[in-house]
Structure formats: C-alpha cells, structure tokens
Write an enzyme that holds these catalytic residues in place. Structure first.
Site, PDB file in Angstrom:
ATOM      1  N   GLY A  56       0.848  -1.185   0.000  1.00 48.99           N
ATOM      2  CA  GLY A  56       0.000   0.000   0.000  1.00 48.99           C
ATOM      3  C   GLY A  56       0.881   1.231   0.000  1.00 48.99           C
ATOM      4  N   GLN A  61       3.260   9.888   1.028  1.00 51.77           N
ATOM      5  CA  GLN A  61       4.515   9.147   1.105  1.00 51.77           C
ATOM      6  C   GLN A  61       5.417   9.411  -0.101  1.00 51.77           C
ATOM      7  OE1 GLN A  61       2.446   5.266   2.351  1.00 51.77           O
ATOM      8  NE2 GLN A  61       4.512   5.145   3.239  1.00 51.77           N
ATOM      9  N   CYS A 104       6.323   0.035   7.236  1.00 56.46           N
ATOM     10  CA  CYS A 104       5.916   1.191   6.434  1.00 56.46           C
ATOM     11  C   CYS A 104       7.058   1.544   5.500  1.00 56.46           C
ATOM     12  CB  CYS A 104       5.595   2.366   7.359  1.00 56.46           C
ATOM     13  SG  CYS A 104       5.066   3.860   6.515  1.00 56.46           S
ATOM     14  N   LEU A 105       6.726   1.865   4.257  1.00 54.98           N
ATOM     15  CA  LEU A 105       7.766   2.249   3.304  1.00 54.98           C
ATOM     16  C   LEU A 105       8.447   3.554   3.697  1.00 54.98           C
ATOM     17  CD1 LEU A 105       5.973   1.283  -0.028  1.00 54.98           C
ATOM     18  CD2 LEU A 105       7.711  -0.010   1.245  1.00 54.98           C
ATOM     19  N   HIS A 146      -3.973   1.447   7.931  1.00 49.52           N
ATOM     20  CA  HIS A 146      -2.645   2.056   7.840  1.00 49.52           C
ATOM     21  C   HIS A 146      -2.651   3.197   6.830  1.00 49.52           C
ATOM     22  CE1 HIS A 146       1.900   1.613   7.790  1.00 49.52           C
ATOM     23  NE2 HIS A 146       1.698   2.242   6.641  1.00 49.52           N
ATOM     24  N   HIS A 150      -2.282   7.394   7.261  1.00 48.62           N
ATOM     25  CA  HIS A 150      -1.321   8.273   6.572  1.00 48.62           C
ATOM     26  C   HIS A 150      -1.994   9.567   6.130  1.00 48.62           C
ATOM     27  CE1 HIS A 150       2.557   6.415   6.295  1.00 48.62           C
ATOM     28  NE2 HIS A 150       2.068   5.278   5.820  1.00 48.62           N
TER      29      HIS A 150
END
Length: 187
Positions: A56, A61, A104-105, A146, A150
């Site tokens: 995701g 991000q 998380c990226l 999640h 964000h």
C-alpha cells in the site's frame, strides 16, 4: 489503470518521503480535480509501491499532500486486493483487535507489533470520481487502516506505547536512512 492496463506500468517511480518529514505528519487535502493529473499520480503511486515492494502507498509518502492511496495486498486467506481510493473515509474498523507486525515504506526496514482491528470498511471514489466501497479483513484490513492513517497525518508509530514505542524510536534514531533527524514521539 485505464483501458485495462496493469497499474503502474505508465507511472514513474518517485522518491519515498521518510519518517520525520512534515508532510507525513499533517492531514492531507481532499482531491477536487478528478482529471489527468490525478490519474498520473495514481499510476506513480502504483509504480513506486511496486518498486519498493510494498502492499500500500499513500500520496503523502511521495510528498503529495492529497487524500489518495493505492494497494495491492492479500488478506489472511491470500486473496489479492488491488485498487486505489480517492478521498477515503474509514467508516468501519471493528472486530477483534490484533497486535501484528506492521511496517511502512516511510520507515524502511523497521516494523513493530501494532494493534489494528481485523475488519475495516473504506468508502471513497475512484480516480474517475465513481463511488467505491472497499471491505477488508485480516492483513488487508490492517493495510486499509494504515493507509487511511497516513492521510490523517499519522504513521503506525503513533499507535505504539510503552516499550514498543521506545524500541521503535531507538531503531529510527539508528537507521541509516534517518541521516541525523530527530526521532521524537511527535515526529
């Protein structure tokens, strides 16, 4: 995703925004223009998510403070869920609360046991402005919660308390990608 193409194939991979960047910690703006720019952003989000091997990715991000996320995520029965949501609203998060590993990226290489409901429902729109409702269970429910977090300016670390929170802050402080940024509770 137009004309049945594979998502992300026409997108460009963008640099990921890392934990501590202010764009990750502020609520994102509603999308009002459902045109070509939004379609390009969705393509870029898919391309970036796949390049980073995520399940995701939210627009903030990649530094875009707008309410959009993409996903390609299995549930606990290994059923694949693929799509995107514009202006999502988490309308249900219920069922059993499960503390499971979450990464998380924007915090590459780190994860922590994070409590999430095992059922979630998100309502929003497609990039063409059509209403969409997405139901998730298990791991996919975790992903939906999640990504909605964000867009509200929250990361999974915000759900951690006690020793889990302290341990993650220490790991962030030592991470090679952190480059000397502070890892305080509110960042």
């Amino acid at each position: 995703m137009r004309n049945g193409s594979i998502p992300g194939t026409r997108g460009r991979v963008r640099p990921l925004t890392l934990f501590g960047d202010p764009v990750l910690h502020a609520p994102c703006a509603e999308v009002t223009d459902f045109g070509d720019e939004l379609a390009a952003l969705v393509e870029d989000l898919f391309a970036t998510m796949y390049a980073a091997r995520g399940v995701g990715l939210a627009a903030n991000q990649v530094g875009e403070p707008v309410r959009v996320f993409v996903y390609d995520c299995p549930d606990d029965e290994d059923v694949r869920h693929l799509g995107h949501v514009v202006n999502p609203r988490l309308v249900e998060a219920d069922g059993v609360v499960v503390r499971g590993p979450e990464g998380c990226l924007s915090l590459p290489g780190l994860e922590a046991g994070t409590p999430r409901h095992d059922h979630a429902v998100v309502e929003g729109f497609t990039m063409t402005g059509e209403p969409v409702t997405v139901h998730g269970t298990g791991f996919f429910a975790r992903c939906l919660q999640h990504e909605c977090d964000h867009l509200r300016g929250r990361v999974y670390a915000d759900h951690l308390t006690g020793w889990r929170g302290r341990r993650l802050r220490r790991q962030v402080a030592k991470a090679s990608w952190n480059r000397g940024r502070a890892a305080s509770d509110g960042e």
